[in-house]
Design a protein around this motif. Structure first.
Motif, PDB file in Angstrom:
ATOM      1  N   GLN A  21      81.200 -15.413  21.387  1.00  0.00           N
ATOM      2  CA  GLN A  21      79.824 -15.697  21.001  1.00  0.00           C
ATOM      3  C   GLN A  21      78.999 -14.417  20.974  1.00  0.00           C
ATOM      4  OE1 GLN A  21      81.067 -17.328  24.038  1.00  0.00           O
ATOM      5  NE2 GLN A  21      80.652 -15.325  24.980  1.00  0.00           N
ATOM      6  N   TRP A  27      70.852 -13.129  17.192  1.00  0.00           N
ATOM      7  CA  TRP A  27      72.057 -13.945  17.245  1.00  0.00           C
ATOM      8  C   TRP A  27      71.936 -15.039  18.302  1.00  0.00           C
ATOM      9  CZ3 TRP A  27      76.551 -13.377  14.303  1.00  0.00           C
ATOM     10  CH2 TRP A  27      76.636 -12.206  13.524  1.00  0.00           C
ATOM     11  N   THR A  29      74.980 -17.867  18.445  1.00  0.00           N
ATOM     12  CA  THR A  29      76.012 -18.694  17.835  1.00  0.00           C
ATOM     13  C   THR A  29      77.372 -18.261  18.386  1.00  0.00           C
ATOM     14  OG1 THR A  29      76.833 -19.539  15.707  1.00  0.00           O
ATOM     15  CG2 THR A  29      76.398 -17.170  15.833  1.00  0.00           C
ATOM     16  N   GLY A  75      79.936 -22.631  15.412  1.00  0.00           N
ATOM     17  CA  GLY A  75      78.587 -22.690  14.884  1.00  0.00           C
ATOM     18  C   GLY A  75      78.556 -22.130  13.470  1.00  0.00           C
ATOM     19  N   GLY A  76      77.342 -22.034  12.917  1.00  0.00           N
ATOM     20  CA  GLY A  76      77.185 -21.411  11.613  1.00  0.00           C
ATOM     21  C   GLY A  76      77.098 -22.353  10.444  1.00  0.00           C
ATOM     22  N   GLY A  80      80.058 -21.120   8.847  1.00  0.00           N
ATOM     23  CA  GLY A  80      80.896 -20.854  10.003  1.00  0.00           C
ATOM     24  C   GLY A  80      82.354 -21.226   9.821  1.00  0.00           C
ATOM     25  N   ASP A 120      73.558 -24.536  13.629  1.00  0.00           N
ATOM     26  CA  ASP A 120      72.768 -23.733  14.566  1.00  0.00           C
ATOM     27  C   ASP A 120      72.101 -22.559  13.846  1.00  0.00           C
ATOM     28  OD1 ASP A 120      74.913 -22.066  14.077  1.00  0.00           O
ATOM     29  OD2 ASP A 120      75.597 -21.950  16.159  1.00  0.00           O
ATOM     30  N   ARG A 130      75.858 -15.460  11.597  1.00  0.00           N
ATOM     31  CA  ARG A 130      76.710 -16.627  11.859  1.00  0.00           C
ATOM     32  C   ARG A 130      78.161 -16.183  11.980  1.00  0.00           C
ATOM     33  NH1 ARG A 130      73.902 -17.280   6.248  1.00  0.00           N
ATOM     34  NH2 ARG A 130      75.475 -16.382   4.890  1.00  0.00           N
ATOM     35  N   GLY A 158      74.688 -21.807  20.351  1.00  0.00           N
ATOM     36  CA  GLY A 158      73.465 -22.157  19.623  1.00  0.00           C
ATOM     37  C   GLY A 158      73.194 -23.642  19.565  1.00  0.00           C
ATOM     38  N   ASN A 199      75.767 -30.927  20.232  1.00  0.00           N
ATOM     39  CA  ASN A 199      74.650 -30.415  19.451  1.00  0.00           C
ATOM     40  C   ASN A 199      74.010 -31.590  18.712  1.00  0.00           C
ATOM     41  OD1 ASN A 199      73.180 -28.089  18.168  1.00  0.00           O
ATOM     42  ND2 ASN A 199      74.169 -28.852  16.313  1.00  0.00           N
TER      43      ASN A 199
END
Length: 350
Positions: A21, A27, A29, A75-76, A80, A120, A130, A158, A199
């Motif tokens: 991460q 940042w 994520t 994430g992303g 991502g 995120d 990301r 994230g 999430n």
């Protein structure tokens, strides 16, 4: 980190987990890799209205692939999914994947790496920061059996859970089955474990009590009045646009086929829906993968009884993993962690 009896998906033999991460300077994520170097029979069930996934069709029972060696949770948002390529390259370097024969005299493989993403984007400041392939390869390289890093790490960095900081959570349990082939004189032990990246658009916390919807064996007192008021404010302080998702893996030491592994993933969604309310909305991409490492054969007689026990455990462990994700999270961005709002709950649990 709160010390609660959740167990871990790495209690399933052969399962390792790694995270990578970035947080700060725009940042927030990350990526989590679930690696099974010995291989596992896969399954999947996608329930959310806005999923971001890769290689899920390959896991359907009627299709070719019968074994995989890694899953990427990241994430992303859709960007991502690039992280899965890094996991794929890491597996290729170790000769793990679907064999396609010799090329230039060397055996070649194509690793099949299913993946799912959470939304995120922009939570650390810049929506262009990301995960890419390097996140996936680093997460895979960090995979360990003795993984102790949970909460706001990896794909949970994230994450937000109903206005609170989300995270990565895990849990495991042991299912004991009578060995009918030996006359019931001995037991077969099956391990079932789950990992969730929480999430969600919904909440893991009941605003009426200030405690998780699914306490999952924990003994917690209600937070004090001032903390409950702060918690309700955090749960209601959300942007108008909710783009979320809970993703994860449920794994077992049992030997299952692809249809059974997918059924296990399907029933694990029941645990998600108990722990997160509401779940499976149009802006959630809720996806759960199943993995059966095949270390233990199920009884031939009354196999459906054994399967039902595994399915029940899958639901319970995934619910616990969702709860653990929020209880073990720490504040690293704008969203406050439950542990920072309801400190009295943590003191009373020790």
């Amino acid at each position: 980190m709160i010390d609660l009896p959740f167990g871990s998906i790495t209690d399933v033999p052969g399962i390792t987990v790694g995270h990578h991460q970035r947080a700060g300077r725009g940042w927030q994520t990350g990526t989590t890799a679930i690696i099974v170097e010995s291989g596992a029979t896969p399954g999947v069930d996608v329930r959310g209205g806005g999923p971001g996934t890769r290689e899920t069709d390959a896991l359907h029972p009627q299709n070719l692939i019968q074994e995989i060696h890694g899953i990427c949770l990241t994430g992303g948002s859709a960007y991502g999914l690039a992280a899965a390529h890094g996991v794929m390259e890491w597996l290729e370097d170790r000769g793990l994947g679907f064999p396609i024969g010799l090329m230039n005299g060397s055996p070649q493989v194509v690793p099949v790496v299913p993946a799912a993403v959470i939304f995120d984007l922009g939570r650390g400041g810049s929506p262009t920061n990301r995960p890419d392939a390097t996140f996936g390869s680093k997460a895979a390289g960090n995979a360990r059996r003795s993984q102790q890093r949970w909460g706001s790490v990896g794909a949970g960095t994230g994450a937000r859970a109903g206005g609170l900081q989300g995270g990565v959570g895990t849990a495991s349990t042991t299912v004991r089955l009578a060995d009918t082939e030996s006359g019931g004189d001995s037991d077969i032990e099956i391990t079932v474990g789950a990992l969730a990246v929480a999430n969600p658009n919904g909440s893991v916390i009941d605003p009426a009590t200030g405690l998780p919807w699914e306490p999952c064996g924990t003994r917690l007192r209600r937070p004090v009045a001032d903390e409950r008021h702060a918690l309700i404010a955090a749960l209601t302080d959300q942007a108008a646009l909710h783009l979320n998702t809970t993703i994860g893996v449920v794994a077992t030491s049992a030997r299952l086929d692809k249809a059974e592994a997918s059924k296990m993933a399907s029933v694990a969604h029941d645990g998600l829906a108990r722990a997160v309310r509401p779940a499976h909305s149009m802006t959630d991409g809720d996806t759960i993968f199943g993995l059966a490492v095949g270390a233990t054969n199920l009884p031939v007689v009354a196999r459906h009884v054994a399967l039902n026990a595994i399915l029940k455990a899958a639901s319970e462990t995934f619910a616990a993993a969702c709860t653990h994700a929020v209880l073990s999270a720490s504040t690293i961005g704008e969203a406050v962690a439950y542990s920072d709002v309801c400190r009295s709950v943590y003191r009373s649990s020790r």
